[in-house]
Design a protein around this motif. Structure first.
Motif, PDB file in Angstrom:
ATOM      1  N   PRO A  42       0.878  -1.025   0.043  1.00  0.00           N
ATOM      2  CA  PRO A  42       0.142   0.034   0.030  1.00  0.00           C
ATOM      3  C   PRO A  42       0.954   0.955   0.047  1.00  0.00           C
ATOM      4  O   PRO A  42       0.465   2.344  -0.817  1.00  0.00           O
ATOM      5  CB  PRO A  42      -0.946   0.100   0.710  1.00  0.00           C
ATOM      6  N   THR A  46       5.439   2.708   6.216  1.00  0.00           N
ATOM      7  CA  THR A  46       5.104   2.009   7.029  1.00  0.00           C
ATOM      8  C   THR A  46       5.205   0.033   6.873  1.00  0.00           C
ATOM      9  O   THR A  46       5.912  -0.234   6.505  1.00  0.00           O
ATOM     10  CB  THR A  46       2.966   1.538   5.747  1.00  0.00           C
ATOM     11  N   PRO A  47       4.579   0.308   8.847  1.00  0.00           N
ATOM     12  CA  PRO A  47       5.869  -0.759   9.151  1.00  0.00           C
ATOM     13  C   PRO A  47       5.220  -2.129   9.003  1.00  0.00           C
ATOM     14  O   PRO A  47       6.272  -2.647   8.626  1.00  0.00           O
ATOM     15  CB  PRO A  47       5.054  -1.087  10.468  1.00  0.00           C
ATOM     16  N   VAL A  48       4.217  -2.854   7.883  1.00  0.00           N
ATOM     17  CA  VAL A  48       3.995  -3.795   7.842  1.00  0.00           C
ATOM     18  C   VAL A  48       5.018  -3.753   6.430  1.00  0.00           C
ATOM     19  O   VAL A  48       5.471  -5.013   6.275  1.00  0.00           O
ATOM     20  CB  VAL A  48       2.378  -4.275   7.928  1.00  0.00           C
ATOM     21  N   CYS A  49       4.537  -2.799   5.339  1.00  0.00           N
ATOM     22  CA  CYS A  49       5.108  -2.938   4.038  1.00  0.00           C
ATOM     23  C   CYS A  49       6.542  -3.158   4.451  1.00  0.00           C
ATOM     24  O   CYS A  49       7.575  -3.741   3.527  1.00  0.00           O
ATOM     25  CB  CYS A  49       5.336  -2.016   3.552  1.00  0.00           C
ATOM     26  N   ARG A 126      -2.206  -5.775  -1.088  1.00  0.00           N
ATOM     27  CA  ARG A 126      -1.230  -6.396  -1.391  1.00  0.00           C
ATOM     28  C   ARG A 126      -1.830  -7.111  -2.093  1.00  0.00           C
ATOM     29  O   ARG A 126      -2.177  -8.173  -1.772  1.00  0.00           O
ATOM     30  CB  ARG A 126      -0.916  -6.714   0.607  1.00  0.00           C
ATOM     31  N   ALA A 145      -4.528  -4.350   3.671  1.00  0.00           N
ATOM     32  CA  ALA A 145      -3.365  -3.929   4.189  1.00  0.00           C
ATOM     33  C   ALA A 145      -2.871  -3.898   5.606  1.00  0.00           C
ATOM     34  O   ALA A 145      -1.860  -3.848   5.335  1.00  0.00           O
ATOM     35  CB  ALA A 145      -3.512  -2.442   4.270  1.00  0.00           C
TER      36      ALA A 145
END
Ligand code: BEZ
Length: 216
Positions: A42, A46-49, A126, A145
């Motif tokens: 996304p 950003t943390p997850v990415c 994603r 996301a």
């Protein structure tokens, strides 16, 4: 209505030319004779990415073993991608070793239906596309996301695709490389006997369990 296409398994993966962290990429030419995983995330910073990109970098040798190139995408500009790379390396201990497309004009996102307007009007979800050397789409997965993906699962699925392309087997639930397989239902027992001379476990006429061919 958006101008996005609906892609299905077996379709030719749309070709494009877009800028990336490794320069301008013509997609089909870049894939060449390899398999490819194209995945969107996304947003930069950003943390997850950040964790996902570090993990894909760590797994790159595993993709290479499968003759598979990996390429990421978001709609953020190239300058953002480039300034994010240091954070990925610092926090994940992995330097990015594959290209990230900077799809600012959403050319690729629209071609691949990566923006789901009821989730977000502006950010890609994603998505994962596994594309074979003939440029056919062989697998598609979409995550929201908030949920980071399991890229070991993508490797597992590529193992299954490559095995089942080569042999008349399918792979059962939770299969991983080396596990027993299923003889495809379209194969008669007479034909199966030629291909699997060591035999199989016939649990039902349609459920014939066999050792994985070419197990290493
Ligand atoms: C993330 O990568 O952490 C993220 C991106 C967009 C929305 C939510 C989380």
């Amino acid at each position: 209505m958006s101008g996005q296409t609906t892609l299905r398994l077996g379709d030719t993966a749309p070709d494009f030319t877009q800028e990336s962290t490794e320069g301008s990429i013509n997609f089909h030419q870049w894939i060449g004779d390899n398999w490819c995983v194209l995945f969107s995330h996304p947003k930069d910073f950003t943390p997850v990415c950040t964790t996902e990109l570090g993990e894909v970098a760590r797994l790159k040798p595993e993709f290479e073993k499968r003759h598979c190139k990996v390429i990421g995408l978001s709609v953020d500009p190239l300058e953002d991608h480039l300034s994010w790379l240091g954070d990925i390396e610092a926090t994940q201990g992995q330097r990015l070793n594959f290209p990230l497309l900077a799809d600012r004009d959403r050319k690729v996102s629209d071609l691949y239906g990566m923006i789901h307007p009821n989730a977000s009007d502006t950010l890609t979800v994603r998505t994962v596309f596994v594309i074979d050397p003939d440029k056919k789409i062989r697998l598609m997965i979409t995550y929201p996301a908030s949920t980071g993906r399991n890229f070991e699962e993508i490797l597992r699925a590529i193992d299954s695709l490559q095995l089942t392309d080569k042999h008349k087997v399918a792979t059962p639930v939770n299969w991983k490389a080396g596990d027993k397989c299923i003889i495809v239902p379209s194969l008669s027992n007479e034909e199966a006997a030629k291909l699997f001379p060591d035999g199989w476990d016939e649990q039902r006429p349609y459920l014939r369990v066999v050792e994985q061919p070419e197990k290493t």
